[in-house]
Design a protein around this motif. Structure first.
Motif, PDB file in Angstrom:
ATOM      1  N   SER A 112       0.827  -1.208   0.000  1.00 48.41           N
ATOM      2  CA  SER A 112       0.000   0.000   0.000  1.00 48.41           C
ATOM      3  C   SER A 112       0.859   1.254   0.000  1.00 48.41           C
ATOM      4  CB  SER A 112      -0.893   0.035   1.244  1.00 48.41           C
ATOM      5  OG  SER A 112      -1.812  -1.012   1.203  1.00 48.41           O
ATOM      6  N   PHE A 113       1.826   1.295   0.909  1.00 52.02           N
ATOM      7  CA  PHE A 113       2.567   2.542   1.060  1.00 52.02           C
ATOM      8  C   PHE A 113       3.478   2.825  -0.125  1.00 52.02           C
ATOM      9  CE2 PHE A 113       1.660   1.765   5.686  1.00 52.02           C
ATOM     10  CZ  PHE A 113       0.708   2.765   5.765  1.00 52.02           C
ATOM     11  N   SER A 114       3.977   1.782  -0.767  1.00 59.17           N
ATOM     12  CA  SER A 114       4.814   2.093  -1.934  1.00 59.17           C
ATOM     13  C   SER A 114       3.950   2.539  -3.102  1.00 59.17           C
ATOM     14  CB  SER A 114       5.712   0.908  -2.302  1.00 59.17           C
ATOM     15  OG  SER A 114       4.916  -0.169  -2.703  1.00 59.17           O
ATOM     16  N   ALA A 115       2.710   2.025  -3.178  1.00 57.02           N
ATOM     17  CA  ALA A 115       1.815   2.484  -4.251  1.00 57.02           C
ATOM     18  C   ALA A 115       1.427   3.940  -4.015  1.00 57.02           C
ATOM     19  CB  ALA A 115       0.569   1.615  -4.295  1.00 57.02           C
ATOM     20  N   ILE A 116       1.161   4.291  -2.758  1.00 58.38           N
ATOM     21  CA  ILE A 116       0.744   5.658  -2.462  1.00 58.38           C
ATOM     22  C   ILE A 116       1.908   6.625  -2.636  1.00 58.38           C
ATOM     23  CG2 ILE A 116      -0.020   7.167  -0.581  1.00 58.38           C
ATOM     24  CD1 ILE A 116      -1.647   4.742   0.435  1.00 58.38           C
ATOM     25  N   GLY A 117       3.087   6.197  -2.263  1.00 57.34           N
ATOM     26  CA  GLY A 117       4.249   7.079  -2.348  1.00 57.34           C
ATOM     27  C   GLY A 117       4.739   7.299  -3.775  1.00 57.34           C
ATOM     28  N   GLU A 443     -12.320  -2.641  -5.586  1.00 56.67           N
ATOM     29  CA  GLU A 443     -11.169  -2.113  -4.848  1.00 56.67           C
ATOM     30  C   GLU A 443      -9.861  -2.464  -5.553  1.00 56.67           C
ATOM     31  OE1 GLU A 443     -11.051  -0.413  -1.501  1.00 56.67           O
ATOM     32  OE2 GLU A 443     -12.909   0.102  -2.515  1.00 56.67           O
ATOM     33  N   LEU A 444      -9.755  -3.722  -6.016  1.00 58.47           N
ATOM     34  CA  LEU A 444      -8.522  -4.140  -6.700  1.00 58.47           C
ATOM     35  C   LEU A 444      -8.343  -3.357  -7.989  1.00 58.47           C
ATOM     36  CD1 LEU A 444      -8.543  -8.027  -6.257  1.00 58.47           C
ATOM     37  CD2 LEU A 444      -7.152  -6.358  -5.045  1.00 58.47           C
ATOM     38  N   ASP A 445      -9.446  -3.120  -8.692  1.00 59.61           N
ATOM     39  CA  ASP A 445      -9.367  -2.371  -9.955  1.00 59.61           C
ATOM     40  C   ASP A 445      -8.861  -0.955  -9.727  1.00 59.61           C
ATOM     41  OD1 ASP A 445     -10.299  -4.581 -11.210  1.00 59.61           O
ATOM     42  OD2 ASP A 445     -12.373  -3.873 -11.410  1.00 59.61           O
ATOM     43  N   ARG A 446      -9.300  -0.386  -8.605  1.00 59.70           N
ATOM     44  CA  ARG A 446      -8.907   0.972  -8.243  1.00 59.70           C
ATOM     45  C   ARG A 446      -7.402   1.155  -8.331  1.00 59.70           C
ATOM     46  NH1 ARG A 446     -10.177   2.095  -2.170  1.00 59.70           N
ATOM     47  NH2 ARG A 446      -8.687   3.802  -2.141  1.00 59.70           N
ATOM     48  N   SER A 447      -6.658   0.195  -7.783  1.00 56.38           N
ATOM     49  CA  SER A 447      -5.212   0.379  -7.712  1.00 56.38           C
ATOM     50  C   SER A 447      -4.510  -0.144  -8.957  1.00 56.38           C
ATOM     51  CB  SER A 447      -4.667  -0.313  -6.468  1.00 56.38           C
ATOM     52  OG  SER A 447      -5.180  -1.616  -6.372  1.00 56.38           O
ATOM     53  N   ASN A 448      -5.295  -0.620  -9.945  1.00 59.17           N
ATOM     54  CA  ASN A 448      -4.663  -1.114 -11.162  1.00 59.17           C
ATOM     55  C   ASN A 448      -4.912  -0.215 -12.355  1.00 59.17           C
ATOM     56  OD1 ASN A 448      -3.299  -3.400 -10.299  1.00 59.17           O
ATOM     57  ND2 ASN A 448      -5.207  -4.548 -10.147  1.00 59.17           N
ATOM     58  N   VAL A 449      -5.396   1.000 -12.073  1.00 57.60           N
ATOM     59  CA  VAL A 449      -5.622   1.933 -13.171  1.00 57.60           C
ATOM     60  C   VAL A 449      -4.271   2.310 -13.764  1.00 57.60           C
ATOM     61  CG1 VAL A 449      -6.804   4.039 -13.806  1.00 57.60           C
ATOM     62  CG2 VAL A 449      -7.412   2.877 -11.710  1.00 57.60           C
ATOM     63  N   GLN A 450      -4.227   2.338 -15.066  1.00 54.48           N
ATOM     64  CA  GLN A 450      -2.952   2.718 -15.683  1.00 54.48           C
ATOM     65  C   GLN A 450      -2.981   4.168 -16.136  1.00 54.48           C
ATOM     66  OE1 GLN A 450      -0.340   0.924 -15.406  1.00 54.48           O
ATOM     67  NE2 GLN A 450      -1.530  -0.681 -14.443  1.00 54.48           N
TER      68      GLN A 450
ATOM     69  N   GLN B  37     -12.956  16.565  -6.866  1.00 58.65           N
ATOM     70  CA  GLN B  37     -11.895  15.926  -7.638  1.00 58.65           C
ATOM     71  C   GLN B  37     -11.919  14.427  -7.423  1.00 58.65           C
ATOM     72  OE1 GLN B  37      -8.728  18.161  -5.711  1.00 58.65           O
ATOM     73  NE2 GLN B  37      -7.986  18.791  -7.728  1.00 58.65           N
ATOM     74  N   LEU B  38     -11.269  13.696  -8.354  1.00 59.16           N
ATOM     75  CA  LEU B  38     -10.958  12.308  -8.052  1.00 59.16           C
ATOM     76  C   LEU B  38      -9.679  12.370  -7.228  1.00 59.16           C
ATOM     77  CD1 LEU B  38     -11.285   9.220  -8.523  1.00 59.16           C
ATOM     78  CD2 LEU B  38      -9.756   9.486 -10.446  1.00 59.16           C
ATOM     79  N   TYR B  39      -9.772  12.037  -5.952  1.00 61.80           N
ATOM     80  CA  TYR B  39      -8.589  12.169  -5.097  1.00 61.80           C
ATOM     81  C   TYR B  39      -8.442  10.880  -4.306  1.00 61.80           C
ATOM     82  CZ  TYR B  39      -4.973  15.003  -2.884  1.00 61.80           C
ATOM     83  OH  TYR B  39      -3.778  15.532  -2.483  1.00 61.80           O
ATOM     84  N   ASP B  40      -7.945   9.859  -5.002  1.00 58.79           N
ATOM     85  CA  ASP B  40      -7.791   8.543  -4.413  1.00 58.79           C
ATOM     86  C   ASP B  40      -6.299   8.271  -4.326  1.00 58.79           C
ATOM     87  OD1 ASP B  40      -7.553   5.898  -3.825  1.00 58.79           O
ATOM     88  OD2 ASP B  40      -8.796   5.170  -5.480  1.00 58.79           O
ATOM     89  N   LEU B  41      -5.786   8.094  -3.124  1.00 58.60           N
ATOM     90  CA  LEU B  41      -4.333   7.934  -2.974  1.00 58.60           C
ATOM     91  C   LEU B  41      -3.790   6.753  -3.748  1.00 58.60           C
ATOM     92  CD1 LEU B  41      -3.519   8.811   0.725  1.00 58.60           C
ATOM     93  CD2 LEU B  41      -3.711  10.281  -1.275  1.00 58.60           C
ATOM     94  N   LEU B  42      -4.638   5.742  -3.984  1.00 59.98           N
ATOM     95  CA  LEU B  42      -4.131   4.577  -4.704  1.00 59.98           C
ATOM     96  C   LEU B  42      -4.070   4.812  -6.206  1.00 59.98           C
ATOM     97  CD1 LEU B  42      -5.804   1.620  -2.782  1.00 59.98           C
ATOM     98  CD2 LEU B  42      -3.465   2.425  -2.616  1.00 59.98           C
ATOM     99  N   ILE B  44      -3.630   8.110  -7.431  1.00 61.94           N
ATOM    100  CA  ILE B  44      -3.152   9.473  -7.654  1.00 61.94           C
ATOM    101  C   ILE B  44      -1.884   9.508  -8.511  1.00 61.94           C
ATOM    102  CG2 ILE B  44      -1.683   9.760  -5.606  1.00 61.94           C
ATOM    103  CD1 ILE B  44      -3.206  12.418  -5.147  1.00 61.94           C
ATOM    104  N   ASN B  45      -1.023   8.504  -8.346  1.00 62.28           N
ATOM    105  CA  ASN B  45       0.211   8.496  -9.126  1.00 62.28           C
ATOM    106  C   ASN B  45      -0.033   8.141 -10.587  1.00 62.28           C
ATOM    107  OD1 ASN B  45       2.174   9.146  -7.062  1.00 62.28           O
ATOM    108  ND2 ASN B  45       1.544   7.211  -6.144  1.00 62.28           N
ATOM    109  N   ALA B  46      -1.135   7.430 -10.842  1.00 56.99           N
ATOM    110  CA  ALA B  46      -1.429   7.036 -12.214  1.00 56.99           C
ATOM    111  C   ALA B  46      -2.270   8.073 -12.936  1.00 56.99           C
ATOM    112  CB  ALA B  46      -2.148   5.687 -12.225  1.00 56.99           C
ATOM    113  N   VAL B  47      -3.302   8.582 -12.260  1.00 52.18           N
ATOM    114  CA  VAL B  47      -4.245   9.442 -12.978  1.00 52.18           C
ATOM    115  C   VAL B  47      -4.302  10.870 -12.451  1.00 52.18           C
ATOM    116  CG1 VAL B  47      -5.693   7.507 -13.660  1.00 52.18           C
ATOM    117  CG2 VAL B  47      -6.164   8.697 -11.522  1.00 52.18           C
ATOM    118  N   GLY B  48      -3.581  11.185 -11.399  1.00 53.61           N
ATOM    119  CA  GLY B  48      -3.611  12.546 -10.874  1.00 53.61           C
ATOM    120  C   GLY B  48      -4.933  12.839 -10.182  1.00 53.61           C
ATOM    121  N   THR B  49      -5.326  14.116 -10.191  1.00 53.95           N
ATOM    122  CA  THR B  49      -6.553  14.486  -9.490  1.00 53.95           C
ATOM    123  C   THR B  49      -7.490  15.279 -10.393  1.00 53.95           C
ATOM    124  OG1 THR B  49      -5.486  16.491  -8.711  1.00 53.95           O
ATOM    125  CG2 THR B  49      -5.416  14.588  -7.242  1.00 53.95           C
TER     126      THR B  49
END
Lengths: 450, 300, 299
Positions: A112-117, A443-450, B37-42, B44-49
């Motif tokens: 989680s934290f490396s994805a957020i960072g 939830e899983l899809d959320r973190s797999n957006v490219q 905004q779309l402000y999802d920390l998971l 944010i690095n891929a799609v911004g806000t």
């Protein structure tokens, strides 16, 4: 004459001690200067954060001693800071969004934290230093190394494991004439039913069973589901796989314990539930998924209970005997310019005797095989059990950034809601599970957006 | 001279203004922007806000937990405000009266003020934990109850109310009571004694004096208090979160707790901001009523 | 509760005369009874905290509960001091709370004074903004304020936390003092002072402030308690070892392992942490009430 002699001797004693004193003063000043000098020339101190483990006082003293030894060896000084567990998650979240960060730290939930960072903040991969650890794969348990690897990158050194086994009151067992701990799910039901006691008003005076010790209620579900033969997601971490027979079996088992056999406190899943006082007072007869740190704690703080409790392996489910294991690792944070020093410190801490110290003081099992083979982890019956339990340990950390949100022990989280609806509210299982499957996939899809 | 006056005014108000903008207005605006905004920390690095309009608001309102949470928040606020004002009126009257030991009683009544909410919640949790609750044991030994009351966990409901809701509300009342008493006490002391004497000459009973002298004279304090309590009540967080995390079965969940969970557990800062936006909307309504009531009062 | 109130304070209108004193025995009995019940409710947690701090942790956890310590022991107090640097944390808390209370009062007083007495462009807007900051829950501000303090390089300094506390206590303090200035001191005072040659500031400093002490005291204690009782901000902005406030230090107990083996030391630390605020209150309570009497009451 005699008098003169005495006086003389006294004077020379005085002189000698003055001389010795000033010598000490000079040398110590020299030592201080020499340790300051390089620090001034090149800032050679690193900031190191840990959560607090075991006895807080002892923990801080241990890290301080290790740091002193390390400084004497390398000249690198370590500034240690303890993070309160109640704000640990918020702290790492802030760190991963660019908040004040240490150079290196004791961390968890890498995915989680490396994805957020992202590339800027949070945990930093240290692939190029991996070779500095000789025989990493032989010395450390395989599962623990999985927890420090994410998308092929190496992030640090696992140092603690959190192994769950079974704990029970031997006095209650003896009183009821029960031979040994339950070995299967069915035996759990039988023994728990026998040991549950109520007074004339129907108040329960002793619960036969509790799902688990930690206040993290979702961690109880994991082993039951695994033991019924289930997996939470595919290996790539992209597809949720919880709508199946195994989940139905696991949830049915948990629900029946609560409502059909009435051997589990129906308040188990509430935020304020804590089985520890009940177990200590003998009001709970057995607990599954007990953290090994309970053993250390009971030994240290409750010697009067000696001989009234024991640990054993988690009873076997329909498919296997998998048990829960969590873990933590030592890692470097992005943004530091002292990677070398950090790696050196981590290397120092991961040596056998230091890992043994950390394990002993924190009460956590070690990730090093030799530490677990050492005397400390074999001198008590419960420790031998914990060592055996390692064989069945399965990591609770799943390779998906959203896992910590999915598995949060908090109303509103996917798995918590599923358990709550199925077990406590006794809603229709099929509906509950398919709803959870859908939510977990989202939830899983959320973190797999490219 | 006029210029001097203006400079004086702005210099005097500047520090307050800067701090209010920096630590109050700016975070509020930042949060409001985030709610669109779309402000999802998971992600944010891929799609911004990117901006997404009202999607976050739609998303939280589609969550049945959130809707129940709004109802709970309002109920909690009403219960806490009504009960604590009622208790406050009684207690402030008593400690305002002249009798021996008044100073001691006064200090005792204010003691909860010095127990921080975090500590208070921890101690109350201990007192309300079903099996070890001394309250349950006392009630049982007096023969008032047979089975333990599950203060914080009993999921049975009476309409929108439940035992855990009452228990948590009781802690909130406990925590807020001293401030209310002190305001009411101040209000009571500002009532001219002559009014009571006049009422007595007219033969008014104690009830009539309370109804026709005390209450009307307390009106200004009460309106300030009400506005404050309602606004604070709608945004309350700590006690509910520590004691129950919103459980059992969402019965004690409130909006600020919901917002905190979205942000810090599930990384959805956008949903958290939308939930805060709804709170803002509700407190604004209260605030408008208050300001209008105030300006009417001044006109009179 | 409402019924209790009616029964207690105002029952039997025919016979009751003035105050509780002259009431008939039945009314007095009911009032005393209701008062007693409320006192139990108010003091039970406090009593529990104090008595637990004198017990062993096993005795605290006993089921059924033990209401009075079997032997009164001070061990928990020594343990508390050993487990966390309690006195250092107390010092931190006192520094942060006192300084932020004083600064809040100073800034609020200057701001509230001109907002109460002068008409100038933007005054209503400023007042509106101050009111508006009361509208959102504190947790909404966590991230923006954290990063603001970080950008100012004030993380883990007293100054950073003090800044945050001043910001949070300020709106309420201004609203309170504005009400106080409007009602407690007649404008003629400054007019007279200015005719005597005082500047605007001179009038404020030499004439208004000295007669506003009760209001200032009330605001000071409100701000002090706001900071003293806070946990959330202290744990985020001042989390570094020796700098922690006592509330955060106490939190360290609770989050430790099972959290029950030091329950008595935890209670002892709680007792110690409530004492400074209690002492402060004892000294200022006289002003507190009179300060509010003139201030918020009519605000």
């Amino acid at each position: 004459m005699d008098k003169m002699l005495k006086l003389d001797r006294a004077r020379s004693d005085l002189m000698r001690s003055v001389a010795r004193g000033s010598l000490v003063a000079i040398t110590s000043a020299g030592v201080t200067l020499s340790s300051i000098a390089p620090a001034l020339a090149q800032d050679n101190s690193i900031e190191f954060w840990t959560q607090s483990y075991g006895d807080a006082l002892q923990w801080n003293a241990t890290i301080r001693d290790l740091a002193a030894e390390f400084e004497a060896e390398t000249g690198i000084s370590v500034q240690h800071e303890t993070i309160n567990w109640s704000v640990a998650f918020d702290t790492w979240l802030t760190v991963s969004r660019g908040g004040a960060a240490p150079d290196c730290a004791d961390m968890y939930w890498l995915h989680s934290f490396s994805a957020i960072g992202g590339d800027q903040y949070g945990p930093m991969p240290i692939n190029e230093y991996r070779d500095q650890w000789e025989n990493l794969d032989e010395n450390f348990f395989e599962g623990s190394l999985q927890d420090v690897t994410w998308q092929g990158d190496f992030y640090g050194i696992p140092w603690r494991g959190d192994i769950r086994s079974f704990i029970y009151r031997t006095d209650a067992f003896a009183e009821a004439g029960i031979e040994g701990p339950p070995e299967t799910w069915d035996e759990i039901v039988d023994i728990a039913t026998e040991l549950t006691e109520r007074d004339e008003n129907g108040n329960v005076t002793r619960w036969g069973y509790a799902y688990g010790t930690a206040t993290n209620s979702v961690s109880w579900l994991l082993p039951y589901y695994w033991q019924a033969g289930g997996d939470f997601m595919t290996e790539d971490g992209r597809t949720a796989t919880i709508d199946n027979e195994a989940m139905r079996t696991a949830l049915t088992f948990m629900r029946d314990l609560m409502w059909e056999h009435e051997v589990v406190d129906p308040d188990s899943m509430e935020a304020n539930y804590d089985p520890q006082p009940g177990f200590l007072a003998g009001d709970i007869a057995m607990i599954n998924s007990a953290e090994q740190s309970w053993g250390v704690e009971l030994d240290r703080d409750y010697p009067q209970l000696e001989g009234q409790w024991a640990m054993s392996l988690t009873p076997e489910g329909p498919e296997n005997r998998d048990s829960f294991s969590g873990g933590g690792y030592l890692g470097v944070l992005r943004g530091t310019d002292k990677v070398e020093q950090c790696v050196e410190w981590m290397e120092f801490l991961s040596q056998e005797d230091n890992m043994a110290t950390l394990s002993r003081v924190s009460g956590n099992v070690s990730t090093r095989r030799d530490v677990m083979d050492s005397e400390f982890w074999n001198d008590r019956p419960w420790k031998v059990v914990v060592g055996e339990a390692l064989e069945y340990a399965r990591t609770s950390q799943h390779p998906a950034p959203a896992w910590s949100a999915i598995a949060a022990p908090e109303p509103g989280a996917v798995l918590y809601d599923m358990m709550y609806d199925a077990v406590v509210r006794q809603q229709d299982l099929d509906e509950v599970i398919s709803r959870a499957q859908e939510r977990m996939q989202a939830e899983l899809d959320r973190s797999n957006v490219q | 001279m006029e210029r001097d006056k203006l400079i004086f005014c702005y210099v005097m108000v500047a520090p307050a203004l800067i701090l209010t903008v920096g630590l109050g207005i700016y975070p509020m605006l930042a949060s409001m922007v985030m709610s669109f905004q779309l402000y999802d920390l998971l992600q944010i690095n891929a799609v911004g806000t990117p901006f997404v309009g009202f999607e976050n608001y739609i998303a939280v309102f589609q969550d049945p937990r959130f809707v129940q949470t709004i109802v709970n928040t309002v109920l909690f606020t009403i219960i806490a405000v009504v009960v604590s004002i009622a208790m406050g009126l009684f207690l402030s009257q008593v400690i305002n009266a002249n009798f021996k030991g008044r100073a001691v009683l006064r200090t005792l009544v204010f003691v909860p003020w010095f127990v921080p909410p975090v500590v208070a919640s921890a101690i109350w949790m201990w007192l309300l934990q079903t099996e070890r609750s001394p309250i349950n044991h006392a009630l049982q030994s007096m023969g008032l109850i047979d089975t333990d009351i599950r203060f914080l966990t009993d999921p049975s409901t009476f309409g929108p109310f439940s035992i855990p809701m009452m228990a948590v509300a009781a802690v909130r009342v406990w925590n807020g009571l001293p401030v209310i008493i002190i305001f009411l006490l101040a209000g009571l002391q500002s009532i001219p004694k002559g009014l009571y004497e006049a009422a007595e000459i007219d033969g008014a009973s104690i009830m009539q004096k309370f109804w026709f002298v005390t209450l009307p004279m307390l009106r200004p304090v009460m309106s300030v208090l009400l506005a404050l309590l309602v606004m604070n009540g709608l945004g309350q967080f700590e006690i509910n979160y520590i004691m129950t995390r919103g459980g059992p079965q969402n019965l004690t969940n409130i909006m600020a707790v919901y917002s905190y969970q979205q942000a810090f557990m599930f990384f959805r800062f956008d949903y958290a901001a939308a939930a805060s936006g709804v709170i803002l909307l509700m407190t604004s309504v209260v605030c408008i009523f208050y300001v209008r009531a105030q300006s009417k009062d001044t006109l009179r | 509760m409402t019924r209790a109130l009616e029964n207690g304070a105002i029952a039997d209108p025919a016979r009751a005369k003035t105050g509780f004193r002259n009431n008939d025995p039945i009314t007095r009995f009911v009032v005393v009874l209701v008062m007693g019940l409320m006192l139990v409710y108010i003091l039970l947690p406090v009593f529990w905290m104090i008595k637990s701090s004198f017990q062993t942790s096993l005795e605290v956890q006993a089921i059924p509960p033990i209401w009075l310590p079997e032997t009164w022991s001070l061990d928990a107090y020594f343990d508390a001091g050993l487990l966390i640097p309690l006195w250092r944390y107390m010092f931190n808390s006192i520094v942060v709370s006192v300084v932020s209370a004083v600064i809040t009062t100073a800034i609020a007083a200057t701001g509230a004074y001109v907002l109460a007495r002068y008409r100038f462009p933007g005054a209503m807007l400023i007042l509106g903004m101050i009111l508006a900051t009361q509208l959102i829950p504190a947790i909404t501000r966590v991230f923006p304020v954290y990063f603001l303090v970080q950008d100012l390089q004030l993380l883990n300094t007293y100054a950073g936390l003090i800044l945050a506390y001043v910001g949070f206590s300020l709106p309420f303090a201004i609203l309170l003092l504005r009400g106080y200035f409007q009602t407690s001191s007649p404008p003629e005072l400054e007019e007279a002072a200015m005719i005597d040659g005082c500047t605007h500031f001179g009038a404020f400093w030499r004439v208004i402030l000295p007669i506003s002490l009760p209001g200032l005291a009330a605001v000071t204690i409100f701000s002090f308690l706001n900071s003293w009782n806070d946990f959330l901000w202290a744990s985020l902005l001042l989390s570094s070892g020796a700098m922690k406030t006592v509330q955060v230090g106490i939190g360290d107990f609770a989050s430790e392992g099972g959290g029950v083996q030091y329950i008595n030391a935890f209670m002892a630390a709680c007792v110690i942490a409530t004492i400074p605020a209690l002492i402060l209150f004892f000294f200022v309570q006289r002003w507190l009430v009179s300060g509010l009497t003139a201030g918020a009451v009519k605000g």
